[in-house]
Every structure is written in C-alpha cells, then in structure tokens.
Scaffold this motif. Structure first.
Motif, mmCIF file in Angstrom:
data_model
loop_
_atom_site.group_PDB
_atom_site.id
_atom_site.type_symbol
_atom_site.label_atom_id
_atom_site.label_comp_id
_atom_site.label_asym_id
_atom_site.label_seq_id
_atom_site.Cartn_x
_atom_site.Cartn_y
_atom_site.Cartn_z
ATOM 1 N N MET A 1 0.838 -1.181 0.000
ATOM 2 C CA MET A 1 0.000 0.000 0.000
ATOM 3 C C MET A 1 0.889 1.252 0.000
ATOM 4 S SD MET A 1 -2.354 1.266 3.108
ATOM 5 C CE MET A 1 -4.019 1.605 2.726
ATOM 6 N N PRO A 2 0.845 2.057 -1.059
ATOM 7 C CA PRO A 2 1.687 3.262 -1.142
ATOM 8 C C PRO A 2 1.318 4.287 -0.074
ATOM 9 C CG PRO A 2 0.744 2.716 -3.293
ATOM 10 C CD PRO A 2 0.076 1.840 -2.278
ATOM 11 N N VAL A 3 2.336 4.881 0.509
ATOM 12 C CA VAL A 3 2.105 5.954 1.483
ATOM 13 C C VAL A 3 2.624 7.293 0.962
ATOM 14 C CG1 VAL A 3 2.090 4.422 3.479
ATOM 15 C CG2 VAL A 3 4.221 5.443 2.760
ATOM 16 N N PHE A 4 3.447 7.247 -0.074
ATOM 17 C CA PHE A 4 3.994 8.470 -0.667
ATOM 18 C C PHE A 4 3.411 8.677 -2.053
ATOM 19 C CE2 PHE A 4 7.585 6.890 2.002
ATOM 20 C CZ PHE A 4 7.569 7.908 2.939
ATOM 21 N N THR A 5 3.268 9.945 -2.437
ATOM 22 C CA THR A 5 2.849 10.257 -3.799
ATOM 23 C C THR A 5 4.055 10.103 -4.730
ATOM 24 O OG1 THR A 5 3.426 12.603 -3.636
ATOM 25 C CG2 THR A 5 1.191 11.961 -2.920
#
Length: 108
Positions: A1-5
């Motif tokens: 799950m990405p947490v950074f753009t």
C-alpha cells in the motif's frame, strides 16, 4: 500500500530525504521523548525541568532501539513505516524489519 505520492518519491530521489507524516501515533512520540529525557538525566545529568543543566548546544545519544527493545520503542515500528520503506526501496525482499532501528539522537 503506497504511502507516498509519486511527487514525494521523485523529491526523495533528488534530495535524499523524505518526511513520513503520521508514521506512528503522537502519543508514542511523546512517550519516546519522555524516555529520552530520562536517559539524558541518567547519562548526562541533563534535567528537563532545570535549564541550568543545559550547558551544551548539542548532545548526541548513540542509543539505538529496535522492535525488540520494548515500549515505547517497539511501538514506532508500524505498518505505515514499513510500507513507506517498502515503497522507497522496492519491497520487503530488499530489506528486513529485523534490521531496522531508531536512534542516534541529536538533541539541540
């Protein structure tokens, strides 16, 4: 799950640092700060309540804590933190949470 753009990751690649907001709850940060003040008092004689003991501009504590170090240190190693590291380095196959520690505190 990405947490950074994507923009944040690009900035990390160019600048060499990134900020992960809400990596762990604020109450854990407060507990860690309290523990660091205890360590400062025990090891350096620096008392949070007595500014006369604050005689140096900068103090370094070389203490490193892992997920096995007990509370509050173990509580900073959250899924959000691990997901952020995974995103930056290319997944869990590139690193192990067992190798992660927090520490080398510079206090000024």
């Amino acid at each position: 799950m990405p947490v950074f753009t994507d923009t944040e990751v690009e900035a990390f690649q160019q600048q060499g640092f990134i900020v992960l907001k809400n990596a762990f709850p604020r109450r854990i940060a407060i507990d860690c700060r309290t523990e660091l003040w205890k360590i400062l008092k025990e090891e350096k004689g620096i008392d949070q309540e007595d500014q006369d003991t604050w005689t140096e501009d900068r103090i370094g504590l070389k203490n490193v804590y892992t997920k096995d170090s007990g509370s509050p240190w173990c509580d900073v190693f959250t899924d959000r933190l691990f997901n952020g590291i995974d995103q930056l380095v290319g997944g869990r196959s590139k690193w192990s949470p067992d190798q992660l520690g927090c520490g080398w505190w510079v206090i000024n």
